[in-house]
Design a protein around this motif. Structure first.
Motif, PDB file in Angstrom:
ATOM      1  N   ARG A 231      -8.928   8.005  -4.189  1.00 43.14           N
ATOM      2  CA  ARG A 231      -8.343   6.664  -4.331  1.00 43.14           C
ATOM      3  C   ARG A 231      -8.698   5.786  -3.131  1.00 43.14           C
ATOM      4  N   LEU A 232      -8.648   6.364  -1.931  1.00 43.00           N
ATOM      5  CA  LEU A 232      -8.997   5.597  -0.729  1.00 43.00           C
ATOM      6  C   LEU A 232     -10.453   5.150  -0.795  1.00 43.00           C
ATOM      7  N   GLN A 233     -11.327   6.065  -1.204  1.00 46.11           N
ATOM      8  CA  GLN A 233     -12.750   5.731  -1.318  1.00 46.11           C
ATOM      9  C   GLN A 233     -12.966   4.653  -2.379  1.00 46.11           C
ATOM     10  N   SER A 234     -12.311   4.789  -3.516  1.00 43.90           N
ATOM     11  CA  SER A 234     -12.454   3.819  -4.604  1.00 43.90           C
ATOM     12  C   SER A 234     -11.976   2.428  -4.205  1.00 43.90           C
ATOM     13  N   ALA A 235     -10.983   2.377  -3.311  1.00 44.64           N
ATOM     14  CA  ALA A 235     -10.452   1.094  -2.838  1.00 44.64           C
ATOM     15  C   ALA A 235     -11.319   0.502  -1.728  1.00 44.64           C
ATOM     16  N   GLY A 236     -12.320   1.251  -1.274  1.00 42.62           N
ATOM     17  CA  GLY A 236     -13.204   0.759  -0.226  1.00 42.62           C
ATOM     18  C   GLY A 236     -12.588   0.812   1.161  1.00 42.62           C
ATOM     19  N   LEU A 237     -11.579   1.674   1.343  1.00 43.63           N
ATOM     20  CA  LEU A 237     -10.937   1.797   2.655  1.00 43.63           C
ATOM     21  C   LEU A 237     -11.730   2.787   3.506  1.00 43.63           C
ATOM     22  N   PRO A 238     -12.274   2.331   4.645  1.00 39.37           N
ATOM     23  CA  PRO A 238     -13.099   3.214   5.484  1.00 39.37           C
ATOM     24  C   PRO A 238     -12.260   4.264   6.223  1.00 39.37           C
ATOM     25  N   LEU A 239     -12.552   5.514   5.968  1.00 38.05           N
ATOM     26  CA  LEU A 239     -11.852   6.633   6.580  1.00 38.05           C
ATOM     27  C   LEU A 239     -12.398   6.867   7.988  1.00 38.05           C
ATOM     28  N   VAL A 240     -11.511   6.922   8.977  1.00 34.92           N
ATOM     29  CA  VAL A 240     -11.913   7.178  10.354  1.00 34.92           C
ATOM     30  C   VAL A 240     -11.730   8.657  10.680  1.00 34.92           C
ATOM     31  N   SER A 241     -10.584   9.223  10.278  1.00 35.16           N
ATOM     32  CA  SER A 241     -10.349  10.643  10.525  1.00 35.16           C
ATOM     33  C   SER A 241      -9.306  11.186   9.557  1.00 35.16           C
ATOM     34  N   LEU A 242      -9.325  12.499   9.415  1.00 33.72           N
ATOM     35  CA  LEU A 242      -8.391  13.197   8.539  1.00 33.72           C
ATOM     36  C   LEU A 242      -7.995  14.494   9.218  1.00 33.72           C
ATOM     37  N   HIS A 243      -6.701  14.705   9.357  1.00 36.49           N
ATOM     38  CA  HIS A 243      -6.176  15.952   9.924  1.00 36.49           C
ATOM     39  C   HIS A 243      -5.104  16.458   8.978  1.00 36.49           C
ATOM     40  N   CYS A 244      -5.285  17.674   8.484  1.00 37.34           N
ATOM     41  CA  CYS A 244      -4.308  18.273   7.578  1.00 37.34           C
ATOM     42  C   CYS A 244      -3.983  19.686   8.030  1.00 37.34           C
TER      43      CYS A 244
ATOM     44  N   TRP B 177       0.821  -1.212   0.000  1.00 37.82           N
ATOM     45  CA  TRP B 177       0.000   0.000   0.000  1.00 37.82           C
ATOM     46  C   TRP B 177       0.853   1.259   0.000  1.00 37.82           C
ATOM     47  N   ARG B 178       2.091   1.196   0.500  1.00 38.48           N
ATOM     48  CA  ARG B 178       2.947   2.378   0.590  1.00 38.48           C
ATOM     49  C   ARG B 178       3.150   3.002  -0.795  1.00 38.48           C
ATOM     50  N   ASP B 179       3.483   2.187  -1.782  1.00 45.08           N
ATOM     51  CA  ASP B 179       3.660   2.711  -3.141  1.00 45.08           C
ATOM     52  C   ASP B 179       2.336   3.226  -3.697  1.00 45.08           C
ATOM     53  N   TRP B 180       1.280   2.492  -3.442  1.00 48.51           N
ATOM     54  CA  TRP B 180      -0.028   2.873  -3.930  1.00 48.51           C
ATOM     55  C   TRP B 180      -0.461   4.217  -3.341  1.00 48.51           C
ATOM     56  N   LEU B 181       0.011   4.509  -2.133  1.00 47.67           N
ATOM     57  CA  LEU B 181      -0.346   5.762  -1.452  1.00 47.67           C
ATOM     58  C   LEU B 181       0.688   6.857  -1.693  1.00 47.67           C
TER      59      LEU B 181
ATOM     60  N   ASP C 111      -0.168  19.375  -2.677  1.00 49.44           N
ATOM     61  CA  ASP C 111      -1.163  20.437  -2.823  1.00 49.44           C
ATOM     62  C   ASP C 111      -2.561  19.881  -2.568  1.00 49.44           C
ATOM     63  N   GLU C 112      -3.529  20.777  -2.592  1.00 47.47           N
ATOM     64  CA  GLU C 112      -4.906  20.391  -2.289  1.00 47.47           C
ATOM     65  C   GLU C 112      -5.467  19.412  -3.325  1.00 47.47           C
ATOM     66  N   ALA C 113      -5.104  19.587  -4.586  1.00 44.80           N
ATOM     67  CA  ALA C 113      -5.580  18.677  -5.634  1.00 44.80           C
ATOM     68  C   ALA C 113      -5.081  17.252  -5.373  1.00 44.80           C
ATOM     69  N   ALA C 114      -3.825  17.120  -4.945  1.00 45.76           N
ATOM     70  CA  ALA C 114      -3.280  15.799  -4.642  1.00 45.76           C
ATOM     71  C   ALA C 114      -3.994  15.189  -3.439  1.00 45.76           C
ATOM     72  N   LEU C 115      -4.359  16.008  -2.466  1.00 45.30           N
ATOM     73  CA  LEU C 115      -5.104  15.519  -1.303  1.00 45.30           C
ATOM     74  C   LEU C 115      -6.461  14.967  -1.733  1.00 45.30           C
ATOM     75  N   TYR C 116      -7.184  15.714  -2.564  1.00 39.21           N
ATOM     76  CA  TYR C 116      -8.480  15.235  -3.047  1.00 39.21           C
ATOM     77  C   TYR C 116      -8.320  13.954  -3.866  1.00 39.21           C
ATOM     78  N   GLY C 117      -7.267  13.884  -4.664  1.00 44.94           N
ATOM     79  CA  GLY C 117      -7.001  12.676  -5.440  1.00 44.94           C
ATOM     80  C   GLY C 117      -6.740  11.479  -4.548  1.00 44.94           C
ATOM     81  N   LEU C 118      -5.975  11.681  -3.484  1.00 47.87           N
ATOM     82  CA  LEU C 118      -5.692  10.607  -2.536  1.00 47.87           C
ATOM     83  C   LEU C 118      -6.969  10.132  -1.849  1.00 47.87           C
ATOM     84  N   LEU C 119      -7.794  11.067  -1.416  1.00 49.39           N
ATOM     85  CA  LEU C 119      -9.056  10.699  -0.766  1.00 49.39           C
ATOM     86  C   LEU C 119      -9.965   9.932  -1.724  1.00 49.39           C
TER      87      LEU C 119
END
Length: 79
Positions: free
Chosen positions: A54-67, A19-23, A44-52
């Protein structure tokens, strides 16, 4: 000044090394409570939205986000 984002993302479930490479090289810490902490700098903010997305598309449940946005100068001062 250009900003980067320091982010900490908590996900339900543990993540393995592949997952490290994937992230995008972010650091992964599997926690004793069965969750994973993914953290590091995001360019940047665009990369953050892209990462989020990808996490959603992979079905990974987000518990919290702090930026926190910081400038390149602040980033160098803390190294």
């Amino acid at each position: 000044m250009q900003q980067v984002w320091r982010c900490s993302i908590r996900i339900r479930g543990h993540l393995g090394r592949p997952w490290r490479d994937w992230l995008g090289g972010l650091t992964i810490a599997n926690l004793p409570d069965g969750e994973a902490l993914v953290f590091g700098e995001i360019p940047d903010e665009a990369a953050l939205y892209g990462l989020l997305h990808r996490l959603q598309s992979a079905g990974l449940p987000l518990v919290s986000l702090h930026c926190m946005a910081c400038t390149k100068a602040e980033q160098r001062a803390q190294v």
